[in-house]
Design a protein around this motif. Structure first.
Motif, PDB file in Angstrom:
ATOM      1  N   LEU A   1       0.833  -1.201   0.000  1.00  0.00           N
ATOM      2  CA  LEU A   1       0.000   0.000   0.000  1.00  0.00           C
ATOM      3  C   LEU A   1       0.870   1.253   0.000  1.00  0.00           C
ATOM      4  O   LEU A   1       0.601   2.209  -0.728  1.00  0.00           O
ATOM      5  N   TRP A   2       1.931   1.240   0.785  1.00  0.00           N
ATOM      6  CA  TRP A   2       2.830   2.400   0.857  1.00  0.00           C
ATOM      7  C   TRP A   2       3.530   2.642  -0.482  1.00  0.00           C
ATOM      8  O   TRP A   2       3.757   3.784  -0.867  1.00  0.00           O
ATOM      9  N   LYS A   3       3.842   1.564  -1.194  1.00  0.00           N
ATOM     10  CA  LYS A   3       4.444   1.706  -2.523  1.00  0.00           C
ATOM     11  C   LYS A   3       3.534   2.538  -3.417  1.00  0.00           C
ATOM     12  O   LYS A   3       3.989   3.423  -4.145  1.00  0.00           O
ATOM     13  N   GLY A   4       2.231   2.271  -3.360  1.00  0.00           N
ATOM     14  CA  GLY A   4       1.278   3.049  -4.150  1.00  0.00           C
ATOM     15  C   GLY A   4       1.125   4.469  -3.644  1.00  0.00           C
ATOM     16  O   GLY A   4       1.101   5.422  -4.431  1.00  0.00           O
ATOM     17  N   LEU A   5       1.015   4.639  -2.319  1.00  0.00           N
ATOM     18  CA  LEU A   5       0.859   5.977  -1.743  1.00  0.00           C
ATOM     19  C   LEU A   5       2.059   6.868  -2.040  1.00  0.00           C
ATOM     20  O   LEU A   5       1.926   8.080  -2.177  1.00  0.00           O
ATOM     21  N   SER A   6       3.231   6.258  -2.132  1.00  0.00           N
ATOM     22  CA  SER A   6       4.453   7.035  -2.367  1.00  0.00           C
ATOM     23  C   SER A   6       4.916   7.000  -3.825  1.00  0.00           C
ATOM     24  O   SER A   6       6.022   7.440  -4.143  1.00  0.00           O
TER      25      SER A   6
ATOM     26  N   PRO B   1       5.716   7.998  -7.513  1.00  0.00           N
ATOM     27  CA  PRO B   1       6.087   9.336  -8.012  1.00  0.00           C
ATOM     28  C   PRO B   1       4.957  10.068  -8.730  1.00  0.00           C
ATOM     29  O   PRO B   1       4.956  11.303  -8.781  1.00  0.00           O
ATOM     30  N   GLY B   2       3.983   9.344  -9.249  1.00  0.00           N
ATOM     31  CA  GLY B   2       2.863   9.983  -9.934  1.00  0.00           C
ATOM     32  C   GLY B   2       1.830  10.592  -8.992  1.00  0.00           C
ATOM     33  O   GLY B   2       0.969  11.346  -9.416  1.00  0.00           O
ATOM     34  N   VAL B   3       1.917  10.262  -7.705  1.00  0.00           N
ATOM     35  CA  VAL B   3       0.997  10.823  -6.717  1.00  0.00           C
ATOM     36  C   VAL B   3       1.587  12.141  -6.220  1.00  0.00           C
ATOM     37  O   VAL B   3       2.691  12.172  -5.692  1.00  0.00           O
ATOM     38  N   GLN B   4       0.858  13.213  -6.432  1.00  0.00           N
ATOM     39  CA  GLN B   4       1.348  14.549  -6.085  1.00  0.00           C
ATOM     40  C   GLN B   4       0.695  15.016  -4.791  1.00  0.00           C
ATOM     41  O   GLN B   4      -0.388  15.592  -4.807  1.00  0.00           O
TER      42      GLN B   4
END
Length: 168
Positions: free
Chosen positions: A7-12, A14-17
């Motif tokens: 989950l943290w991989k997704g939250l962090s 690079p495309g998440v601003q």
């Protein structure tokens, strides 16, 4: 923790601003005029917490005015694996919050979740999958949660919701 790392991989991703903050002063004024006000930054109202083990994650996240709970079992036994998401609230008006729920629902269904919507509340469940498939789904769920932050403040119609689903 396998589920937390996924989950943290997704939250962090690079495309998440996270620093991008579209702010709707009209919505803020509506909250103020209704007698509400934003909590102070150091308030417990902004607290998030996680219960974490090697195969289990219960994550209660607070992003501004919306609340998210992710409950996951992600181990070697596919029959025991699951992911439950509960998402509610927001700072936009009711229609905008509903459009964000529609966006989340559309993406989650494409990711294989069973989704139940009631107003500004979404509950989604992903039944047992292999550890690898659950990890991939959690990565995408993290990206989705990051992408939807403050989305209820900017959505302006169903056409935009459909475009956002397809873009995601």
């Amino acid at each position: 923790s396998t589920p937390f790392q996924a989950l943290w991989k997704g939250l962090s991703h690079p495309g998440v601003q996270w620093k991008q903050k579209p702010f709707d002063w009209d919505a803020y004024d509506k909250i103020e005029l209704a007698g509400g006000g934003p909590p102070k930054k150091d308030s417990f109202a902004f607290a998030s917490y996680a219960v974490v083990s090697a195969d289990y994650l219960h994550f209660n996240l607070r992003f501004g005015y919306h609340f998210t709970i992710v409950d996951v079992m992600c181990g070697d036994n596919s029959a025991e694996n699951h992911c439950m998401l509960r998402f509610a609230g927001g700072g936009g008006d009711y229609q905008q919050m509903s459009w964000r729920i529609d966006f989340l629902s559309g993406v989650l269904e494409r990711l294989g979740f069973n989704v139940d919507k009631k107003g500004d509340l979404l509950e989604a469940k992903l039944p047992g999958n292999s550890k690898e498939m659950m990890s991939e789904s959690l990565d995408m769920l993290g990206r989705l949660l990051g992408a939807s932050k403050l989305m209820d403040m900017v959505l302006d119609g169903e056409t935009m919701v459909d475009e956002c689903i397809n873009d995601f």
